[in-house]
Design an enzyme around this catalytic site. Sequence first.
Site, PDB file in Angstrom:
ATOM      1  N   HIS A  54     -20.978 -39.616 -12.536  1.00  0.00           N
ATOM      2  CA  HIS A  54     -22.356 -39.169 -12.238  1.00  0.00           C
ATOM      3  C   HIS A  54     -22.820 -38.070 -13.201  1.00  0.00           C
ATOM      4  O   HIS A  54     -23.536 -37.142 -12.803  1.00  0.00           O
ATOM      5  CB  HIS A  54     -22.477 -38.688 -10.789  1.00  0.00           C
ATOM      6  CG  HIS A  54     -22.211 -39.753  -9.766  1.00  0.00           C
ATOM      7  ND1 HIS A  54     -23.190 -40.616  -9.322  1.00  0.00           N
ATOM      8  CD2 HIS A  54     -21.077 -40.125  -9.131  1.00  0.00           C
ATOM      9  CE1 HIS A  54     -22.671 -41.453  -8.443  1.00  0.00           C
ATOM     10  NE2 HIS A  54     -21.382 -41.183  -8.321  1.00  0.00           N
ATOM     11  N   ASN A 127     -25.302 -43.491  -2.602  1.00  0.00           N
ATOM     12  CA  ASN A 127     -25.597 -44.303  -3.780  1.00  0.00           C
ATOM     13  C   ASN A 127     -26.810 -45.188  -3.493  1.00  0.00           C
ATOM     14  O   ASN A 127     -27.322 -45.196  -2.374  1.00  0.00           O
ATOM     15  CB  ASN A 127     -24.400 -45.213  -4.115  1.00  0.00           C
ATOM     16  CG  ASN A 127     -23.321 -44.492  -4.904  1.00  0.00           C
ATOM     17  OD1 ASN A 127     -23.595 -43.580  -5.679  1.00  0.00           O
ATOM     18  ND2 ASN A 127     -22.083 -44.904  -4.699  1.00  0.00           N
TER      19      ASN A 127
END
Length: 499
Positions: A54, A127
């Site tokens: 990320h 997510n």
Amino acid sequence: MTKKKLTTASGRPFAENENSLSVGARGPLLLQDYILHEKMAHFNRERIPERVVHAKGSGAFGTFTVTNDITKYTKAKLFSEIGKQTRVFLRFSTVGGEKGSADSERDPRGFALKFYNEDGNWDLVGNNTPVFFIKDPKKFGDFIHTQKRDPYTNCKSPAMMWDYWSLNPESLHQVLILMSDRGTPFGYRHMNGYGSHTFSFINDNHERFWVKFHFKTGQGIKNFVDAEAAAMKSQNMDHSQQDLLDSIDNGDFPKWNVKVQIMPETEAVNYKINPFDLTKVWPHADYPLIDIGVLELNENPENYFQDVEQSAFAPAHIVDGIGYSPDKMLQGRLLSYPDAHRYRLGGNYEQIPVNKCPFMINNHQRDGKMRVDGNGGKSPNYFPNSFDHIQADTSYKEPNWPLDCSLADWYDRNSDGEDDHYSQPGSLFRDVMDDQAKQNTISNIVGAMSGINGPQKQEIINRQLCHWFRCDPQLGAGVATGLGIDVDQIMSGLPKHQE
Ligand code: NDP
């Protein structure tokens, strides 16, 4: 505008900011030009460790507004009354790429939320997909290595990715979603978010419910097809960042309708699937979506590094009325996320303004790198003590959690009853996707699998093809045809137990 003096970080005014102190106009520099040192030294330290996953992200502040009464499920103050607003920070991200990678890569997207709540900050670290590739945290490091660079070539490796996925069939559900056009969202505003894990709600009567969180985009789902995503990489690497920033700057505030699925605590025992398995969803027909509120992003951070780069989310950060679950991936993340932040930002990362709870923080933690909040001043740094009257409050105690008394062992994550990797992705392909979505998904899989190279190429392709066939025969046949593979030959090569 009033003029200000340029100073060093210690406050010493600069006499000169562009020419270094030298012996003669063309001579060497003097070591005593401290301002030169400070400028160069601070510059060298501008980067902090990049997140291992990320790394590339965008973020904004906003509000969560309650629209429906769910107090029968949870006593969380956040949801205490219709109309209640809570300030939030949301960081979106891609997962596998480095900080300089393109926003339009085929990848899941992170959807990490921080709710600044009077009972502490609540982080919901999700997510844009409701499931994940693996269901045991012991496998996380190995899995992520396959999404990163090959140790020899230093290039991304389709062989590594498909080797891993094909050897771990529990990944199939997430891989199918990734290979659909939802794997290349147009931007962060046009995708759903999911808390993904199962969490718990606890109400005033100390009853526990299992809960899943869903954030449905108010802007409508909009994806790039594969070719558009590839083109966007060369047009604007930061397309999602730009899109989010511009829309908020222009007053077009993105919104998500926030919903939950609720399962009474005792139903989990006999439900047809393991409700704590992160590779599975709870079908809507069994657990319908219940509206809870609206999330709006309406404020761009003034400074990217300060708020987006330094933001740190941890699923361990919960508030009264919201709890964990036995989801093994969640259990692993309770440890690994705060640990990652302590490494990346330091032990006092929760003092950084974007991470700091704006309400009460009272404890006896002291010292450590970058302690900049007064460090508790003169107050006691130990517990119990006779001075500060800081006490634990037993009213925040969670109800007992009944756990079965099985023997401790390394239980096979894919044992009987836990090994249906095919029904849910099969249903997604057959029942949810229209013809165009099916066609694009097959084409995306063929494109991605065509990159598999190396000595194990055929073995990896055949193994993954078996999974696609078991998911859905039309899907398997489509991928095989696209790869130019003779289906009959593959089927005859299947191991007995997979037939
Ligand atoms: P439903 O028909 O009630 O729901 C289908 C869901 O699939 C919708 O939430 C839809 O999202 C979502 N969806 C559509 N296309 C895709 C895609 N390419 N990738 C991921 N999600 C997509 O079905 P069920 O609840 O019975 O579930 C059937 C299958 O749908 C599941 O096996 C799972 O693969 C998928 N799914 C289910 C979810 C759940 O929580 N039940 C959540 C997301 C996906 P939207 O409404 O925003 O278009």
